[in-house]
Every structure is written in C-alpha cells, then in structure tokens.
Design an enzyme around this catalytic site. Structure first.
Site, PDB file in Angstrom:
ATOM      1  N   GLY A  17     -55.797  38.147 -13.343  1.00 24.62           N
ATOM      2  CA  GLY A  17     -57.111  38.679 -13.709  1.00 24.62           C
ATOM      3  C   GLY A  17     -58.088  37.525 -13.916  1.00 24.62           C
ATOM      4  N   ARG A  27     -64.044  23.078 -11.803  1.00 27.27           N
ATOM      5  CA  ARG A  27     -64.981  21.927 -11.777  1.00 27.27           C
ATOM      6  C   ARG A  27     -64.369  20.710 -12.451  1.00 27.27           C
ATOM      7  NH1 ARG A  27     -68.556  20.299 -15.770  1.00 27.27           N
ATOM      8  NH2 ARG A  27     -70.483  19.250 -15.102  1.00 27.27           N
ATOM      9  N   ARG A  31     -63.420  17.157 -10.538  1.00 28.12           N
ATOM     10  CA  ARG A  31     -64.133  15.918 -10.865  1.00 28.12           C
ATOM     11  C   ARG A  31     -63.226  14.895 -11.566  1.00 28.12           C
ATOM     12  NH1 ARG A  31     -70.426  17.952 -11.856  1.00 28.12           N
ATOM     13  NH2 ARG A  31     -70.711  18.525  -9.648  1.00 28.12           N
ATOM     14  N   ARG A  78     -53.444  39.101  -6.513  1.00 24.65           N
ATOM     15  CA  ARG A  78     -52.035  39.205  -6.907  1.00 24.65           C
ATOM     16  C   ARG A  78     -51.252  39.335  -5.602  1.00 24.65           C
ATOM     17  NH1 ARG A  78     -54.746  42.064 -11.416  1.00 24.65           N
ATOM     18  NH2 ARG A  78     -54.292  40.879 -13.289  1.00 24.65           N
ATOM     19  N   ASP A 109     -49.806  34.922 -17.407  1.00 25.44           N
ATOM     20  CA  ASP A 109     -48.344  34.861 -17.344  1.00 25.44           C
ATOM     21  C   ASP A 109     -47.808  35.181 -15.948  1.00 25.44           C
ATOM     22  OD1 ASP A 109     -47.834  37.895 -19.358  1.00 25.44           O
ATOM     23  OD2 ASP A 109     -49.018  37.488 -17.546  1.00 25.44           O
ATOM     24  N   THR A 132     -57.013  33.456 -18.943  1.00 26.41           N
ATOM     25  CA  THR A 132     -56.912  34.921 -19.032  1.00 26.41           C
ATOM     26  C   THR A 132     -57.664  35.365 -20.274  1.00 26.41           C
ATOM     27  OG1 THR A 132     -55.461  36.813 -19.457  1.00 26.41           O
ATOM     28  CG2 THR A 132     -54.657  34.671 -20.198  1.00 26.41           C
ATOM     29  N   ASP A 134     -56.862  37.721 -22.080  1.00 26.13           N
ATOM     30  CA  ASP A 134     -55.929  38.359 -23.033  1.00 26.13           C
ATOM     31  C   ASP A 134     -55.504  37.464 -24.181  1.00 26.13           C
ATOM     32  OD1 ASP A 134     -54.044  40.177 -20.460  1.00 26.13           O
ATOM     33  OD2 ASP A 134     -56.123  40.271 -21.153  1.00 26.13           O
ATOM     34  N   ASP A 136     -52.843  35.839 -24.364  1.00 24.69           N
ATOM     35  CA  ASP A 136     -51.442  36.224 -24.655  1.00 24.69           C
ATOM     36  C   ASP A 136     -50.439  35.189 -24.155  1.00 24.69           C
ATOM     37  OD1 ASP A 136     -50.903  38.526 -21.849  1.00 24.69           O
ATOM     38  OD2 ASP A 136     -51.815  36.528 -22.003  1.00 24.69           O
ATOM     39  N   GLY A 177     -56.594  43.632 -22.890  1.00 26.46           N
ATOM     40  CA  GLY A 177     -55.628  42.763 -23.542  1.00 26.46           C
ATOM     41  C   GLY A 177     -54.245  43.057 -23.017  1.00 26.46           C
ATOM     42  N   ARG A 178     -54.204  44.022 -22.071  1.00 32.05           N
ATOM     43  CA  ARG A 178     -52.951  44.465 -21.454  1.00 32.05           C
ATOM     44  C   ARG A 178     -51.933  44.837 -22.524  1.00 32.05           C
ATOM     45  NH1 ARG A 178     -50.912  41.174 -16.824  1.00 32.05           N
ATOM     46  NH2 ARG A 178     -50.559  39.767 -18.533  1.00 32.05           N
ATOM     47  N   LYS A 220     -69.739  58.013 -45.130  1.00 32.79           N
ATOM     48  CA  LYS A 220     -69.793  57.368 -43.796  1.00 32.79           C
ATOM     49  C   LYS A 220     -69.599  58.461 -42.748  1.00 32.79           C
ATOM     50  CE  LYS A 220     -68.053  52.582 -43.735  1.00 32.79           C
ATOM     51  NZ  LYS A 220     -66.897  51.747 -43.293  1.00 32.79           N
TER      52      LYS A 220
HETATM   53  O1  F6P Z   1     -54.892  40.151 -17.695  1.00 27.84           O
HETATM   54  C1  F6P Z   1     -56.265  40.363 -17.754  1.00 27.84           C
HETATM   55  C2  F6P Z   1     -56.563  41.836 -17.621  1.00 27.84           C
HETATM   56  O2  F6P Z   1     -57.948  42.024 -17.696  1.00 27.84           O
HETATM   57  C3  F6P Z   1     -55.888  42.704 -18.668  1.00 27.84           C
HETATM   58  O3  F6P Z   1     -56.540  42.628 -19.926  1.00 27.84           O
HETATM   59  C4  F6P Z   1     -55.985  44.056 -18.013  1.00 27.84           C
HETATM   60  O4  F6P Z   1     -55.041  44.981 -18.519  1.00 27.84           O
HETATM   61  C5  F6P Z   1     -55.678  43.706 -16.549  1.00 27.84           C
HETATM   62  O5  F6P Z   1     -56.093  42.353 -16.364  1.00 27.84           O
HETATM   63  C6  F6P Z   1     -56.395  44.576 -15.539  1.00 27.84           C
HETATM   64  O6  F6P Z   1     -55.895  44.204 -14.266  1.00 27.84           O
HETATM   65  P1  F6P Z   1     -56.753  44.514 -12.935  1.00 27.84           P
HETATM   66  O7  F6P Z   1     -57.929  43.603 -12.915  1.00 27.84           O
HETATM   67  O8  F6P Z   1     -55.777  44.218 -11.822  1.00 27.84           O
HETATM   68  O9  F6P Z   1     -57.162  45.960 -13.017  1.00 27.84           O
END
Ligand code: F6P
Length: 329
Positions: A17, A27, A31, A78, A109, A132, A134, A136, A177-178, A220
């Site tokens: 992603g 960049r 460089r 991918r 990852d 990324t 995420d 993560d 955030g997957r 609220k």
């Molecule tokens: O890993 C980054 C991310 O944006 C995740 O947060 C999300 O779940 C995933 O990629 C979405 O994947 P795609 O861009 O292939 O729909």
C-alpha cells in the site's frame, strides 16, 4: 560487526500500500547513493516491474520536486508471480542484466516478506525501509506515512463533529490499519472521540452502549466512535447496526475514510522521517548490513532483521488506551 562494502549499482522500489512520504524516501536513497558515487536504478511497480524488467536509471534531477508529493513516482503493485520461484528467478536475472548489486525496499510487511525470501534465495543484500500508513512493523517508532494518514483522519473527523452536533448524531468512523489499531487509537484521542474500537482490545458492544447511555445522561447528544477496520467486531457498519439494534433512539451515520488516508502531501514529520530512513538505508548497505530494516527508535537509527520486523507488531500503548478511556467521558 558487519563488513563495509563498496557498491557500484543499487536499486530502490516502493511496494505494498502506498504511503505519503515514499517519494521523500526515494529521493533520499537516490541522492545519498549518488553522493557515494553509487548508481541508482528505480524499479517501477515493485516486484512486478522487477520481473518485467521495468528498471530505470535515476538521476538527482529525476527526484527533484517530489518531496512534497504523496503517492510514489515508482508506483507500487502486489505481485502474485513473485511468490513463485520462476518469478523470482526472472526478477533476479533482470537485476543481474543491469548489474544491480543490492536493493532498498520501501514498503510494509508484505514487501519485506518477499524481500527476505529473495535475499535467502539469491544472497542479494536488501535493506527495508518501513513505508506503510499502518505503523505495524516492529523496529521503528513510526513508519513512513503514518503521521500524514493520522492528520488526514483528524481533519476529516473534526469536520464530522460539526455535522454530528448539528443533528445530534453518532458517527461511526472507520479508519485503516489493516490489523493494527495505531491509527484508530491516536486519532481517537486527538479528535476527542467518545469511543475507540481496536483489534488489540476486544470490543464488547454492551460496554459501548453503557458509555453512550452515560454520555446521553450527561447531555452529550452526538458523538464520534472511531472503529479500526480490523476491529474484532467487524467494521464501522457492523458496529453501527448493532448499536442501532440495541438502542434505536440514536440517529447514526457511518463514514469509511478508506483510501483518502493513503494520499495527500506528506507532513513535515513524514518528510523528515523518510529522508532519514532513505539516507540510513544507503549508509546501512555501505556498512555491510543486509536483510535488515532501518528504523528510528528513540530518535536514533536502528537495525532490525526483516524477519523480526515482519513477525512482531509493536505493542499498543496501554497508557494511551487508559488515557483514551478517561478523557472520553
Ligand atoms: O497496508 C496499508 C493499507 O492501507 C491498509 O491499511 C489497508 O487495509 C490496505 O492497505 C488496503 O489495501 P488496498 O490498497 O490493496 O485496498
């Protein structure tokens, strides 16, 4: 101690992603390498391009005027074919044809999984740069794109708060955030959300209902519930449906921020992080590091094996979780 190396030709690519700041990393790699007299090639569309031989020489000028741009000039993809031995062999032969001796892989990852297999099969030195939104990956306090994505989220949530209060509505906002809740937790605190649902802590809808009822009792009438896309209860639509089912008195709406979080001009923090990590990646190769990810931990460059970076998640900050609960009352 690792043995210093003198490379003549390296390649950089962005994968997985995309994330704001990837261009700043490209960049910096280009460089820094040119500064050491190392030729740099860009692989277009990651492993896909490596297999197709879509590999272009990059000059300092080619990476001019991109530090502020979101996305990645080398694009990303991918690749299913790279998961096959034949695909990786094609890729390796293309690198050999170009005389490329080492790789800098900017990604998450999935990217690093492919990179470490490739390294183990062909011995080619690879340095990973954590790119990324995420956040993560283990081995860096932040990943490239994380800060920008969070700022995009709070900008959107601040806007949603206006309309939520105009209509006495609950907004369920789903963030990316997957399978990690870092974006959700930090943006929930920063936007003053009434509740934050993340995969790292089990979601009990009845607890949420109690919180919402308590808020209503205190006057609220509107609120924001941030839902991480990987939350165990399901996404924001799932949670909103259940809340409505349990208490139909609420007016609810759902906003899934989706890929808006992946775009935009990188923040200063991401530009500096990406510049530091792109620079550190080339330094790491020169120092003889390989099959490692460069990161910034407590302000200093760190090296983590790709296997560890992939396998371990940074733990969610328990203190932040507690703060979120206390401040959202
Ligand atoms: O890993 C980054 C991310 O944006 C995740 O947060 C999300 O779940 C995933 O990629 C979405 O994947 P795609 O861009 O292939 O729909």
């Amino acid at each position: 101690m690792v043995k210093k190396k003198k490379f003549k030709r390296i390649a950089v690519f962005t994968s997985g992603g995309d994330a704001p700041g990837m261009n700043a990393a490209i960049r910096a790699v280009v460089r820094t390498a040119l500064n050491y007299g190392i030729e740099v090639y860009g692989i277009v569309r990651a492993y896909d391009g490596m297999i197709k031989g879509d590999i272009i020489k990059l000059s300092s000028k080619d990476v001019g005027g991109i530090i502020q741009r979101g996305g990645t000039i080398l694009q990303s993809a991918r690749s299913v074919e790279f998961r096959t031995k034949e695909g990786r062999e094609k890729a390796y032969n293309n690198l050999l044809d170009k005389g490329i001796e080492a790789l800098v892989a900017v990604g998450g990852d999935g990217t690093f999984t492919g990179a470490t297999i490739f390294h183990k099969e062909y011995g080619i030195p690879v340095i990973g740069v954590p790119g990324t939104i995420d956040n993560d990956l283990f081995g860096s306090d932040s990943t490239i794109g994380y800060d920008t994505a969070m700022n995009t989220v709070i900008d959107a949530v601040d806007k949603l708060k206006d309309t939520a209060s105009s209509h006495d509505r609950l907004f369920f906002v789903e963030v990316m955030g997957r399978d990690a809740g870092f974006i959700a937790l930090n943006t929930g605190i920063a936007s003053g959300a009434e509740a934050i649902l993340i995969p790292e802590s089990r979601t009990y809808i009845n607890d949420l209902i109690i919180t919402l009822k308590e808020n209503k009792r205190k006057g609220k009438k509107s609120g924001i519930i941030i839902v991480a896309e990987g939350d165990d209860f399901g996404g924001a639509y799932e949670v909103a449906r259940k809340v409505k089912e349990l208490d139909s008195s609420y007016s609810t709406r759902v906003t899934v921020l989706g890929h808006v979080q992946r775009g935009g001009s990188p923040t200063l923090a991401d530009r500096v992080l990406a510049s530091r990590l792109g620079f550190a990646a080339v330094e790491a190769l020169n120092l003889g590091h390989n099959n490692e990810m460069v990161g910034i931990v407590d302000g200093k460059v760190s090296y983590t094996s790709l296997d560890l970076a992939i396998k371990s998640h940074s733990p969610i900050n328990k203190e932040l979780l507690r703060i979120a609960r206390i401040l959202s009352i």
